[in-house]
Design a protein around this motif. Sequence first.
Motif, PDB file in Angstrom:
ATOM      1  N   GLN A  95       0.844  -1.186   0.000  1.00 35.51           N
ATOM      2  CA  GLN A  95       0.000   0.000   0.000  1.00 35.51           C
ATOM      3  C   GLN A  95       0.882   1.240   0.000  1.00 35.51           C
ATOM      4  O   GLN A  95       2.104   1.148   0.148  1.00 35.51           O
ATOM      5  CB  GLN A  95      -0.932  -0.027   1.219  1.00 35.51           C
ATOM      6  N   MET A  96       0.280   2.404  -0.200  1.00 39.75           N
ATOM      7  CA  MET A  96       1.056   3.634  -0.216  1.00 39.75           C
ATOM      8  C   MET A  96       1.801   3.808   1.104  1.00 39.75           C
ATOM      9  O   MET A  96       1.264   3.517   2.170  1.00 39.75           O
ATOM     10  CB  MET A  96       0.143   4.834  -0.472  1.00 39.75           C
ATOM     11  N   GLN A  97       3.046   4.274   1.011  1.00 38.54           N
ATOM     12  CA  GLN A  97       3.832   4.501   2.211  1.00 38.54           C
ATOM     13  C   GLN A  97       3.181   5.567   3.091  1.00 38.54           C
ATOM     14  O   GLN A  97       2.712   6.582   2.593  1.00 38.54           O
ATOM     15  CB  GLN A  97       5.239   4.962   1.842  1.00 38.54           C
ATOM     16  N   VAL A  98       3.166   5.310   4.381  1.00 44.21           N
ATOM     17  CA  VAL A  98       2.690   6.300   5.348  1.00 44.21           C
ATOM     18  C   VAL A  98       3.911   6.948   5.993  1.00 44.21           C
ATOM     19  O   VAL A  98       4.687   6.290   6.686  1.00 44.21           O
ATOM     20  CB  VAL A  98       1.798   5.647   6.421  1.00 44.21           C
ATOM     21  N   THR A  99       4.100   8.230   5.748  1.00 42.29           N
ATOM     22  CA  THR A  99       5.233   8.974   6.291  1.00 42.29           C
ATOM     23  C   THR A  99       4.738  10.316   6.834  1.00 42.29           C
ATOM     24  O   THR A  99       3.581  10.703   6.628  1.00 42.29           O
ATOM     25  CB  THR A  99       6.292   9.253   5.205  1.00 42.29           C
ATOM     26  N   LYS A 100       5.617  11.039   7.506  1.00 45.87           N
ATOM     27  CA  LYS A 100       5.259  12.374   7.995  1.00 45.87           C
ATOM     28  C   LYS A 100       4.938  13.308   6.835  1.00 45.87           C
ATOM     29  O   LYS A 100       4.128  14.225   6.983  1.00 45.87           O
ATOM     30  CB  LYS A 100       6.412  12.945   8.828  1.00 45.87           C
ATOM     31  N   GLN A 101       5.557  13.069   5.696  1.00 42.91           N
ATOM     32  CA  GLN A 101       5.309  13.905   4.525  1.00 42.91           C
ATOM     33  C   GLN A 101       3.870  13.772   4.036  1.00 42.91           C
ATOM     34  O   GLN A 101       3.259  14.734   3.573  1.00 42.91           O
ATOM     35  CB  GLN A 101       6.277  13.524   3.396  1.00 42.91           C
ATOM     36  N   GLY A 102       3.312  12.556   4.131  1.00 42.37           N
ATOM     37  CA  GLY A 102       1.922  12.340   3.766  1.00 42.37           C
ATOM     38  C   GLY A 102       1.644  12.346   2.280  1.00 42.37           C
ATOM     39  O   GLY A 102       0.488  12.440   1.863  1.00 42.37           O
ATOM     40  N   ARG A 103       2.680  12.213   1.453  1.00 44.47           N
ATOM     41  CA  ARG A 103       2.493  12.191  -0.003  1.00 44.47           C
ATOM     42  C   ARG A 103       3.506  11.223  -0.588  1.00 44.47           C
ATOM     43  O   ARG A 103       4.703  11.493  -0.586  1.00 44.47           O
ATOM     44  CB  ARG A 103       2.705  13.595  -0.595  1.00 44.47           C
ATOM     45  N   PRO A 104       3.057  10.077  -1.107  1.00 41.57           N
ATOM     46  CA  PRO A 104       4.003   9.054  -1.547  1.00 41.57           C
ATOM     47  C   PRO A 104       4.416   9.147  -3.011  1.00 41.57           C
ATOM     48  O   PRO A 104       4.982   8.208  -3.534  1.00 41.57           O
ATOM     49  CB  PRO A 104       3.219   7.764  -1.292  1.00 41.57           C
ATOM     50  N   TYR A 142      13.718  12.571  -6.038  1.00 40.42           N
ATOM     51  CA  TYR A 142      14.524  11.999  -4.962  1.00 40.42           C
ATOM     52  C   TYR A 142      13.643  11.223  -3.986  1.00 40.42           C
ATOM     53  O   TYR A 142      12.532  11.646  -3.640  1.00 40.42           O
ATOM     54  CB  TYR A 142      15.266  13.116  -4.221  1.00 40.42           C
ATOM     55  N   PHE A 143      14.150  10.085  -3.546  1.00 39.91           N
ATOM     56  CA  PHE A 143      13.461   9.237  -2.578  1.00 39.91           C
ATOM     57  C   PHE A 143      14.415   8.970  -1.423  1.00 39.91           C
ATOM     58  O   PHE A 143      15.553   8.531  -1.640  1.00 39.91           O
ATOM     59  CB  PHE A 143      13.053   7.903  -3.208  1.00 39.91           C
ATOM     60  N   GLY A 144      13.982   9.204  -0.205  1.00 38.76           N
ATOM     61  CA  GLY A 144      14.836   8.960   0.940  1.00 38.76           C
ATOM     62  C   GLY A 144      14.205   9.449   2.219  1.00 38.76           C
ATOM     63  O   GLY A 144      13.167  10.122   2.207  1.00 38.76           O
ATOM     64  N   PRO A 145      14.822   9.159   3.377  1.00 38.63           N
ATOM     65  CA  PRO A 145      14.236   9.562   4.663  1.00 38.63           C
ATOM     66  C   PRO A 145      14.236  11.074   4.873  1.00 38.63           C
ATOM     67  O   PRO A 145      13.372  11.605   5.570  1.00 38.63           O
ATOM     68  CB  PRO A 145      15.121   8.843   5.688  1.00 38.63           C
ATOM     69  N   THR A 152      10.759   8.295   2.474  1.00 37.70           N
ATOM     70  CA  THR A 152      10.687   6.853   2.702  1.00 37.70           C
ATOM     71  C   THR A 152      10.947   6.552   4.172  1.00 37.70           C
ATOM     72  O   THR A 152      11.488   7.386   4.905  1.00 37.70           O
ATOM     73  CB  THR A 152      11.709   6.092   1.835  1.00 37.70           C
ATOM     74  N   ASN A 153      10.564   5.355   4.593  1.00 32.62           N
ATOM     75  CA  ASN A 153      10.688   4.960   5.994  1.00 32.62           C
ATOM     76  C   ASN A 153      11.979   4.178   6.222  1.00 32.62           C
ATOM     77  O   ASN A 153      12.168   3.108   5.620  1.00 32.62           O
ATOM     78  CB  ASN A 153       9.490   4.101   6.401  1.00 32.62           C
ATOM     79  N   PRO A 154      12.875   4.683   7.081  1.00 25.57           N
ATOM     80  CA  PRO A 154      14.127   3.976   7.347  1.00 25.57           C
ATOM     81  C   PRO A 154      13.886   2.554   7.824  1.00 25.57           C
ATOM     82  O   PRO A 154      12.978   2.282   8.615  1.00 25.57           O
ATOM     83  CB  PRO A 154      14.780   4.833   8.448  1.00 25.57           C
ATOM     84  N   GLY A 155      14.708   1.631   7.311  1.00 26.97           N
ATOM     85  CA  GLY A 155      14.626   0.238   7.724  1.00 26.97           C
ATOM     86  C   GLY A 155      13.554  -0.563   7.020  1.00 26.97           C
ATOM     87  O   GLY A 155      13.416  -1.752   7.273  1.00 26.97           O
ATOM     88  N   LYS A 156      12.790   0.067   6.122  1.00 23.08           N
ATOM     89  CA  LYS A 156      11.730  -0.639   5.419  1.00 23.08           C
ATOM     90  C   LYS A 156      12.025  -0.696   3.922  1.00 23.08           C
ATOM     91  O   LYS A 156      12.510   0.267   3.332  1.00 23.08           O
ATOM     92  CB  LYS A 156      10.379   0.045   5.637  1.00 23.08           C
ATOM     93  N   GLY A 157      11.691  -1.836   3.322  1.00 26.11           N
ATOM     94  CA  GLY A 157      11.801  -1.941   1.878  1.00 26.11           C
ATOM     95  C   GLY A 157      10.645  -1.225   1.200  1.00 26.11           C
ATOM     96  O   GLY A 157       9.561  -1.080   1.772  1.00 26.11           O
TER      97      GLY A 157
END
Length: 503
Positions: free
Chosen positions: A425-434, A454-457, A470-475
């Motif tokens: 599913q779409m990544q859930v991050t503080k940014q809120g936009r995948p 760019y993709f990264g934490p 992106t979420n650290p430690g997750k694929g």
Amino acid sequence: MKKTVLIIMFAGLLSVSCKQSPKDENVGSDNSSSAATSSELPENGSIETPIGKLTFESGYPSKETVQKLYDDMDFQRACQAYLWGIPAVGMHEWNKAYLNEMKGKNNEMVSYLDFKEKLGILTPNYTTPYIGTFIDTEKDGPIVVELPAGLMAGMILDVWQRVICDLGVVGPDGGKGGKYLILPAGYKKVSPPGYYIVQSKGRMVFAGVRLLGDDKEKAIKELIPGIKTYTWSPSGTGEIRPVRRAGDVKWSQMPPRGMAYWESLNEIIQNEPVDERDRLFLAQLRFLGIEKGKPFNPDARQKKILEQGALIGEAMAKANTSDKRVEPPFWPNTQWKHALAVSVDQKTPYYDQLDERAAWFYEAVVISKGMLTQTPGVGQRYIASYSDKNKNWLNGSKTYKLHVPANPPVTQFWSVTAYDEGTRQMQVTKQGRPDISSRKEGIQKNSDGSIDVYFGPEAPAGKESNWVQTNPGKGWFAYFRFYGPTEAFFNKSWALTDFEEIK
């Protein structure tokens, strides 16, 4: 982490039994133990095999070996049945969420417009509004799905996610709107004027569309009020049901794990007719407690095998999806491959597709002819990547750059979206936009018209508008979508490069 780590997932399963085979000079002699390198089983004695030691007495397997062989036979069948059931279980879980969490009524259209509403869907597009319904044709009989004229595309599917009919610009109405009359399986043939007739072969039907206009709010305001459903009979039509929002509820259509997977699959088998193509799978499942017309009540042995089959079956699904052996790279010497490697009817001239459909439906939902378009300027195409240019899995702890060359081959828009490997599913991050798309305001372009995403934490300095967190430690993995792909997509004169890790 190298791709080879996937193999480690299976190593534990085989480590006890898959030892290096000793010489087979004693095969066939009394009380001997040998490796399975011979083409013959021993008359008396034992033989080491990839599933462990097998013992024979006067040519017959010992009672312990008989049980071992049956256990392994059922385990192998459970693993393959897991892959076989993925399309239907994914759809069935969405149907259950629609009825339970969203409180949907049969054949009521529900819209998924914002991030939270879409979050339960496998690999949706962040920017595209979705509208869909589930129809139990056994309960309500013939149902009409009415669409207005406009830029939308969709499909009508059975529970196995096979296309019964396309809708909208890729369907028979061609974007001009129309009424689709969905008939239950076995319903007498009717041809009322003004309707596109859709004959269902099963009980459950999904009907849905996505809105494709470049002004999302305008499309929602102008098109959604014209989308409606109602019952039909030769004597007239029933109550009109308009579209309503899915609402801010937590839900997921991800196939469940463990015994819940088999419970879901059993519900499908009990409710749906049996296809000719599936009879051999049902013959195998009956020894695991799943049989049409009978209650699902597996014993302790069957439960253990089913739980192990779901575990290893999902591991196989992960490998089959993220490192597709059924699909070559889309652009030579890259890690990009078709996300959608299955056909709309799940058939080839000589076999029904098993690995192909499992590869798509493990991480995604729905299919249509438009999503496999071969016509420039029409439909959509999805290309996926799970690895960087060095063939390492994409990792949320690292930062990557994706170079999007100038003049992407689309008549509508493009988007690139990051998905969580575990949930698909779409990544859930503080940014809120995948995702990043050509419709995003404020995106930075290079002097030649190309774009670096760019993709990264954390965002690289000055690149915040072109960054997906992106979420650290997750694929994670990415879909690059082409809406209205042009000739440069099909002849591959325009191409993406791989994700490149940057320090």
